[in-house]
Design a protein around this motif. Structure first.
Motif, short mmCIF file in Angstrom:
data_model
loop_
_atom_site.label_atom_id
_atom_site.label_comp_id
_atom_site.label_asym_id
_atom_site.label_seq_id
_atom_site.Cartn_x
_atom_site.Cartn_y
_atom_site.Cartn_z
N HIS A 149 -19.48 -32.88 20.59
CA HIS A 149 -19.01 -31.74 19.88
C HIS A 149 -19.99 -30.92 18.87
N LYS A 150 -21.18 -31.65 18.82
CA LYS A 150 -22.14 -30.99 17.92
C LYS A 150 -21.44 -30.55 16.63
N ILE A 151 -21.18 -31.81 15.99
CA ILE A 151 -20.82 -31.67 14.46
C ILE A 151 -21.71 -32.84 13.51
N HIS A 152 -21.70 -32.21 12.39
CA HIS A 152 -22.39 -33.32 11.47
C HIS A 152 -21.48 -34.33 11.17
N LEU A 153 -21.94 -35.67 11.01
CA LEU A 153 -21.28 -36.69 10.79
C LEU A 153 -22.04 -37.52 9.88
N LEU A 154 -21.79 -37.45 8.38
CA LEU A 154 -22.47 -37.92 7.49
C LEU A 154 -21.87 -39.22 6.77
N THR A 155 -22.51 -39.81 6.27
CA THR A 155 -21.93 -41.26 5.48
C THR A 155 -22.28 -41.13 3.92
N ASN A 156 -21.54 -41.11 3.05
CA ASN A 156 -21.91 -41.02 1.54
C ASN A 156 -21.72 -42.25 0.97
N PHE A 157 -22.96 -42.61 0.30
CA PHE A 157 -23.21 -43.72 -0.51
C PHE A 157 -23.82 -43.42 -1.81
N GLU A 158 -23.14 -43.95 -2.85
CA GLU A 158 -23.56 -43.76 -4.16
C GLU A 158 -25.13 -43.76 -4.51
N THR A 159 -25.76 -45.03 -3.64
CA THR A 159 -27.02 -45.04 -4.05
C THR A 159 -27.78 -44.05 -3.48
N THR A 160 -27.45 -43.25 -2.34
CA THR A 160 -28.25 -42.10 -1.89
C THR A 160 -28.83 -41.31 -2.76
N TRP A 161 -28.16 -41.02 -4.09
CA TRP A 161 -28.30 -39.97 -5.12
C TRP A 161 -29.08 -40.25 -6.20
N TYR A 162 -29.38 -41.66 -6.10
CA TYR A 162 -30.28 -42.35 -7.42
C TYR A 162 -31.76 -41.87 -7.13
N GLN A 163 -32.26 -41.20 -8.02
CA GLN A 163 -33.67 -40.68 -7.87
C GLN A 163 -34.60 -41.81 -8.13
N SER A 164 -34.15 -42.97 -8.66
CA SER A 164 -35.31 -44.31 -8.79
C SER A 164 -35.43 -44.82 -7.46
N HIS A 165 -34.54 -44.73 -6.57
CA HIS A 165 -34.59 -45.21 -5.06
C HIS A 165 -35.50 -44.07 -4.44
N GLN A 166 -35.18 -42.91 -4.54
CA GLN A 166 -36.21 -41.95 -3.70
C GLN A 166 -37.55 -41.86 -4.46
N GLU A 167 -37.85 -42.29 -5.74
CA GLU A 167 -39.00 -42.42 -6.19
C GLU A 167 -39.80 -43.65 -5.67
N ALA A 168 -38.96 -44.57 -5.46
CA ALA A 168 -39.59 -45.97 -5.21
C ALA A 168 -40.33 -45.66 -3.86
N TYR A 169 -39.37 -45.02 -2.90
CA TYR A 169 -39.71 -44.83 -1.48
C TYR A 169 -41.00 -44.01 -1.43
N GLU A 170 -40.94 -43.05 -2.24
CA GLU A 170 -42.20 -41.99 -1.98
C GLU A 170 -43.36 -42.85 -2.76
N THR A 171 -43.26 -43.53 -3.55
CA THR A 171 -44.39 -44.19 -4.39
C THR A 171 -45.26 -45.00 -3.41
N ILE A 172 -44.20 -45.90 -2.66
CA ILE A 172 -44.92 -46.88 -1.67
C ILE A 172 -45.43 -46.31 -0.51
N ARG A 173 -45.01 -45.27 -0.05
CA ARG A 173 -45.39 -44.25 1.08
C ARG A 173 -46.61 -43.34 0.80
N LYS A 174 -46.69 -43.13 -0.55
CA LYS A 174 -47.95 -42.12 -1.00
C LYS A 174 -49.12 -43.10 -1.58
N ASP A 175 -49.00 -44.22 -1.61
CA ASP A 175 -50.07 -45.33 -2.29
C ASP A 175 -50.69 -45.83 -1.27
N PRO A 176 -52.02 -45.39 -1.04
CA PRO A 176 -52.96 -45.96 0.27
C PRO A 176 -53.22 -47.52 -0.01
N GLN A 177 -53.05 -47.97 -1.23
CA GLN A 177 -53.29 -49.38 -1.55
C GLN A 177 -51.93 -50.43 -1.34
#
Length: 364
Positions: A137-165
């Motif tokens: 039916h072409k709808i969005h089906l999202l799941t809400n986790f409190e942890t999704t909105w933590y900036q610390s998690h986002q920065e950890a993910y991005e820091t690992i990905r952007k660090d070539p070492q």
């Protein structure tokens, strides 16, 4: 114009564009989930426009609606009548996890988008049916986790990905738990289904194990694991006689491992994650991130700010997705791809704990 001024101007334009978007017309399916205060506060703050609330428990509904100043006329006895009469653009589900499938069955054929509170479904069978309905039916089906909105998690993910070492992730250790739902005083309606193995799919393994399954899948860039092994216990069978209150899940990938610790027995509430690569280690915990860059063990602590709208709020995010302001990526924490794999992990963990053996994850 210098670079700093340009960035400030671009941020102002972005924030202003979100502020000018007409609030999403949202219906609420159920009020028995303790996290329902999140959407009710969003209604009071005018982040969304409430169309109606579907809840058969009149006492609970009246209590909560009075608390948030919501007119009694917004209450409907069931979801079908609410969506037919109020025509919401999206529905947020705040009943039992078992009820999620029923919400999608009603909303998807009507083209109504759905956001469910974590996890996606009570079991993998329900999740697959929900996924099929959403795609058909072409709808969005999202799941809400409190942890999704933590900036610390986002920065950890991005820091690992952007660090070539940094190197590839080799281990994740994810902690989610608290003293127990009864011990922290959740309302009786929430406690009734949270401790029901049919309505919740388990105890701590579902309630808190789902955070780890979601985050592990995200940090592993949407990869499916090769096996899952889980151990559950009833440390407090007098309080939780029907479900587990302690769970440890080991998720194995070809070159990595995730350990998910879920508990209703800890002396305090925590939601944090340890990320280990060949040359780096990061511990992300809500508002701060601790980084270890070398073998000396020297610690760098960085306080992380709140994420910017709409990435700091589930209902602003839902609005942006439905109105086409942002497009969900395949590896989005709220999206179907990540949460279907998270459900595979949870389903395998429940089976592993029940059968006392490693459960292999086959290719789709």
């Amino acid at each position: 114009m210098n670079m700093r001024l340009t960035l400030i101007l671009l941020l102002f334009i972005q924030l202003n564009s979100y502020a000018q978007v007409k609030p999403l017309r949202v219906g609420v399916a159920g009020l028995t989930h303790g996290h329902v205060h999140w959407i009710l506060q969003a209604v009071r703050d005018k982040k969304v426009e409430l169309t109606g609330i579907a809840e058969s428990n009149k006492d609970l509904a009246q209590r909560l609606m009075k608390q948030y100043g919501i007119d009694p006329s917004y209450l409907y006895p069931d979801l079908s009548s609410m969506v037919e009469q109020t025509k919401p653009e999206a529905v947020t589900a705040f009943g039992s996890i078992y009820d999620h499938l029923g919400v999608v069955k009603i909303c998807a054929p009507r083209g109504i988008h759905v956001m469910v509170e974590k996890p996606l479904a009570v079991n993998l069978e329900h999740a697959k049916e929900m996924e099929a309905l959403a795609k058909k039916h072409k709808i969005h089906l999202l799941t809400n986790f409190e942890t999704t909105w933590y900036q610390s998690h986002q920065e950890a993910y991005e820091t690992i990905r952007k660090d070539p070492q940094a190197g590839d992730i080799v281990k994740l250790v994810i902690h989610d738990g608290h003293q127990g739902p009864k011990e922290i005083g959740v309302n009786k309606e929430f406690l009734e289904w949270l401790t029901d193995p049919k309505l919740n799919g388990g105890g701590a393994i579902t309630d808190f194990g789902c955070y780890g399954a979601n985050l592990a899948t995200w940090f592993m860039d949407g990869a499916r694991p090769i096996s899952v092994f889980a151990v559950t216990q009833q440390i407090k069978p007098d309080i939780y006689p029907r479900v587990d209150d302690e769970a440890t899940i080991i998720v194995t990938y070809p070159k990595a491992q995730a350990i998910i610790q879920a508990s209703w027995n800890w002396p305090y509430g925590r939601k944090d994650i340890e990320i280990y690569t060949k040359n780096r280690a990061i511990i992300a915990d809500r508002e701060k991130m601790r980084m270890y860059w070398d073998a000396s063990g020297k610690e760098l602590v960085r306080k992380t700010p709140q994420r910017e709208p709409p990435y700091n709020d589930p209902f602003l995010f839902l609005t942006a997705v439905v109105k086409g302001q942002i497009t969900l990526g395949e590896n989005d924490l709220s999206g179907l791809h990540v949460n279907m794999i998270a459900m595979e992990i949870l389903d395998a963990a429940v089976r592993s704990a029940r059968e006392g053996k490693i459960v292999k994850i086959s290719n789709p």
